[in-house]
Design a protein around this motif. Structure first.
Motif, mmCIF file in Angstrom:
data_model
loop_
_atom_site.group_PDB
_atom_site.id
_atom_site.type_symbol
_atom_site.label_atom_id
_atom_site.label_comp_id
_atom_site.label_asym_id
_atom_site.label_seq_id
_atom_site.Cartn_x
_atom_site.Cartn_y
_atom_site.Cartn_z
ATOM 1 N N ARG A 23 34.389 -81.939 -39.705
ATOM 2 C CA ARG A 23 33.522 -82.963 -40.295
ATOM 3 C C ARG A 23 32.619 -83.592 -39.230
ATOM 4 O O ARG A 23 31.447 -83.852 -39.473
ATOM 5 C CB ARG A 23 34.364 -84.040 -40.982
ATOM 6 N N MET A 24 33.174 -83.816 -38.060
ATOM 7 C CA MET A 24 32.387 -84.386 -36.976
ATOM 8 C C MET A 24 31.253 -83.423 -36.584
ATOM 9 O O MET A 24 30.120 -83.855 -36.373
ATOM 10 C CB MET A 24 33.266 -84.677 -35.764
ATOM 11 N N ALA A 25 31.564 -82.137 -36.524
ATOM 12 C CA ALA A 25 30.540 -81.145 -36.188
ATOM 13 C C ALA A 25 29.410 -81.183 -37.210
ATOM 14 O O ALA A 25 28.240 -81.048 -36.857
ATOM 15 C CB ALA A 25 31.154 -79.743 -36.101
ATOM 16 N N ARG A 26 29.746 -81.407 -38.479
ATOM 17 C CA ARG A 26 28.711 -81.532 -39.517
ATOM 18 C C ARG A 26 27.810 -82.732 -39.249
ATOM 19 O O ARG A 26 26.618 -82.708 -39.507
ATOM 20 C CB ARG A 26 29.368 -81.640 -40.902
ATOM 21 N N GLY A 27 28.392 -83.776 -38.717
ATOM 22 C CA GLY A 27 27.604 -84.955 -38.388
ATOM 23 C C GLY A 27 26.645 -84.736 -37.236
ATOM 24 O O GLY A 27 25.631 -85.414 -37.126
ATOM 25 N N ASP A 41 32.698 -74.084 -29.738
ATOM 26 C CA ASP A 41 32.515 -74.667 -28.404
ATOM 27 C C ASP A 41 33.464 -75.838 -28.186
ATOM 28 O O ASP A 41 34.029 -76.002 -27.104
ATOM 29 C CB ASP A 41 31.074 -75.143 -28.212
ATOM 30 N N ILE A 42 33.627 -76.661 -29.210
ATOM 31 C CA ILE A 42 34.547 -77.802 -29.111
ATOM 32 C C ILE A 42 35.978 -77.303 -28.917
ATOM 33 O O ILE A 42 36.717 -77.816 -28.072
ATOM 34 C CB ILE A 42 34.441 -78.704 -30.352
ATOM 35 N N GLN A 43 36.365 -76.286 -29.672
ATOM 36 C CA GLN A 43 37.722 -75.759 -29.539
ATOM 37 C C GLN A 43 37.965 -75.179 -28.151
ATOM 38 O O GLN A 43 39.014 -75.418 -27.550
ATOM 39 C CB GLN A 43 37.991 -74.716 -30.623
ATOM 40 N N VAL A 44 36.997 -74.457 -27.615
ATOM 41 C CA VAL A 44 37.133 -73.902 -26.261
ATOM 42 C C VAL A 44 37.233 -75.038 -25.240
ATOM 43 O O VAL A 44 38.099 -75.030 -24.364
ATOM 44 C CB VAL A 44 35.958 -72.956 -25.923
ATOM 45 N N ALA A 45 36.334 -76.024 -25.367
ATOM 46 C CA ALA A 45 36.357 -77.154 -24.428
ATOM 47 C C ALA A 45 37.677 -77.908 -24.530
ATOM 48 O O ALA A 45 38.232 -78.345 -23.509
ATOM 49 C CB ALA A 45 35.183 -78.097 -24.714
ATOM 50 N N LEU A 46 38.188 -78.045 -25.730
ATOM 51 C CA LEU A 46 39.459 -78.741 -25.928
ATOM 52 C C LEU A 46 40.598 -77.975 -25.265
ATOM 53 O O LEU A 46 41.399 -78.553 -24.529
ATOM 54 C CB LEU A 46 39.717 -78.921 -27.422
ATOM 55 N N TRP A 47 40.667 -76.684 -25.505
ATOM 56 C CA TRP A 47 41.729 -75.880 -24.892
ATOM 57 C C TRP A 47 41.641 -75.973 -23.366
ATOM 58 O O TRP A 47 42.650 -76.191 -22.701
ATOM 59 C CB TRP A 47 41.639 -74.423 -25.346
ATOM 60 N N GLN A 48 40.442 -75.823 -22.823
ATOM 61 C CA GLN A 48 40.263 -75.902 -21.375
ATOM 62 C C GLN A 48 40.664 -77.276 -20.842
ATOM 63 O O GLN A 48 41.235 -77.384 -19.759
ATOM 64 C CB GLN A 48 38.817 -75.596 -20.988
ATOM 65 N N SER A 49 40.357 -78.319 -21.599
ATOM 66 C CA SER A 49 40.622 -79.677 -21.133
ATOM 67 C C SER A 49 42.108 -79.982 -21.006
ATOM 68 O O SER A 49 42.494 -80.841 -20.211
ATOM 69 C CB SER A 49 39.970 -80.693 -22.080
ATOM 70 N N PHE A 50 42.941 -79.307 -21.774
ATOM 71 C CA PHE A 50 44.362 -79.607 -21.730
ATOM 72 C C PHE A 50 45.003 -79.241 -20.394
ATOM 73 O O PHE A 50 46.090 -79.725 -20.082
ATOM 74 C CB PHE A 50 45.107 -78.966 -22.901
ATOM 75 N N VAL A 66 36.866 -85.403 -25.855
ATOM 76 C CA VAL A 66 36.399 -84.037 -25.541
ATOM 77 C C VAL A 66 35.438 -83.551 -26.622
ATOM 78 O O VAL A 66 34.361 -83.017 -26.324
ATOM 79 C CB VAL A 66 37.595 -83.077 -25.380
ATOM 80 N N ALA A 67 35.814 -83.736 -27.880
ATOM 81 C CA ALA A 67 34.983 -83.247 -28.988
ATOM 82 C C ALA A 67 33.612 -83.913 -28.981
ATOM 83 O O ALA A 67 32.580 -83.235 -29.109
ATOM 84 C CB ALA A 67 35.690 -83.484 -30.318
ATOM 85 N N HIS A 68 33.584 -85.222 -28.817
ATOM 86 C CA HIS A 68 32.296 -85.911 -28.851
ATOM 87 C C HIS A 68 31.466 -85.652 -27.598
ATOM 88 O O HIS A 68 30.246 -85.553 -27.689
ATOM 89 C CB HIS A 68 32.488 -87.407 -29.102
ATOM 90 N N ASN A 69 32.106 -85.495 -26.459
ATOM 91 C CA ASN A 69 31.338 -85.138 -25.260
ATOM 92 C C ASN A 69 30.695 -83.763 -25.430
ATOM 93 O O ASN A 69 29.525 -83.564 -25.085
ATOM 94 C CB ASN A 69 32.224 -85.161 -24.015
ATOM 95 N N ARG A 70 31.436 -82.823 -25.985
ATOM 96 C CA ARG A 70 30.885 -81.479 -26.197
ATOM 97 C C ARG A 70 29.781 -81.516 -27.251
ATOM 98 O O ARG A 70 28.741 -80.885 -27.102
ATOM 99 C CB ARG A 70 32.002 -80.516 -26.623
ATOM 100 N N ALA A 71 29.982 -82.264 -28.324
ATOM 101 C CA ALA A 71 28.967 -82.361 -29.374
ATOM 102 C C ALA A 71 27.710 -83.050 -28.852
ATOM 103 O O ALA A 71 26.590 -82.625 -29.170
ATOM 104 C CB ALA A 71 29.529 -83.115 -30.581
ATOM 105 N N THR A 72 27.887 -84.076 -28.049
ATOM 106 C CA THR A 72 26.733 -84.764 -27.466
ATOM 107 C C THR A 72 25.954 -83.816 -26.561
ATOM 108 O O THR A 72 24.721 -83.773 -26.612
ATOM 109 C CB THR A 72 27.185 -86.020 -26.693
ATOM 110 N N SER A 73 26.660 -83.045 -25.747
ATOM 111 C CA SER A 73 25.980 -82.049 -24.907
ATOM 112 C C SER A 73 25.214 -81.046 -25.754
ATOM 113 O O SER A 73 24.100 -80.644 -25.412
ATOM 114 C CB SER A 73 27.000 -81.301 -24.039
ATOM 115 N N HIS A 74 25.809 -80.663 -26.866
ATOM 116 C CA HIS A 74 25.168 -79.713 -27.782
ATOM 117 C C HIS A 74 23.839 -80.272 -28.301
ATOM 118 O O HIS A 74 22.818 -79.588 -28.277
ATOM 119 C CB HIS A 74 26.115 -79.411 -28.954
ATOM 120 N N ILE A 75 23.845 -81.518 -28.776
ATOM 121 C CA ILE A 75 22.609 -82.037 -29.353
ATOM 122 C C ILE A 75 21.567 -82.367 -28.281
ATOM 123 O O ILE A 75 20.375 -82.240 -28.540
ATOM 124 C CB ILE A 75 22.844 -83.237 -30.288
#
Length: 174
Positions: A23-27, A41-50, A66-75
């Motif tokens: 849902r966040m990605a849709r936003g 990309d969020i899932q990869v970044a999340l796995w790497q972050s752990f 992690v999710a919002h940092n990756r999404a912000t980088s995306h936009i």
């Protein structure tokens, strides 16, 4: 942290937050194909972050950060490639001739309209409001975004006031 522990944290996080991440990605991304890329990309970044997760914050806070940092980088990257202009929450202009959510048949359509408004916002405002729509408390939003709790509460209040002013039916506001 071992790779097995990292895998288990990732599995737990996706089971618990996978729907919210979608849902966040849709936003952040309206285009379906780019949205799927963003989710991956969020899932990869999340796995790497752990590999760096030390438990000093909750799993929820870590996942959202992690999710919002990756999404912000995306936009931000997409913004460089497009001419879309974002605006601050305080400067948003709602066209008065658009149908209100109350004129819509379902709450899904109303949420789509709210998300279309959020799509116009600067990434920091967008991040705060998407977290708010996921039911995250202002204090945790503050921790995730690095924005003061007072600023988070003010932005949420302004967003709700803007929607109320625009979409309230006569007699709804006293």
């Amino acid at each position: 942290m071992t790779e097995a522990e990292q895998d288990q944290l990732f599995t737990d996080a996706i089971a618990r937050f996978g729907g919210a991440i979608a849902r966040m990605a849709r936003g952040y991304e309206a285009d379906a194909e780019l949205r799927r890329d963003l989710e991956q990309d969020i899932q990869v970044a999340l796995w790497q972050s752990f590999a760096r997760f030390d438990g000093r914050c909750s799993l929820s806070t870590w996942v959202w950060r992690v999710a919002h940092n990756r999404a912000t980088s995306h936009i931000i990257t997409r913004r460089r490639h497009s001419r879309q202009r974002w605006t601050h929450l305080e400067d948003i202009d709602l066209p008065s001739d658009d149908p209100t959510p109350f004129e819509r048949a379902t709450s899904e359509q109303a949420m789509a309209q709210i998300l279309s408004i959020i799509d116009q916002l600067d990434p920091p405002d967008r991040q705060i409001l998407l977290l708010y729509l996921e039911g995250i408390a202002a204090a945790e939003i503050s921790e995730i975004t690095g924005v003061s709790s007072d600023s988070v509460a003010t932005k949420i209040y302004r967003f709700k006031a803007m929607l109320t002013h625009r979409y309230a039916q006569p007699g709804d506001i006293s």
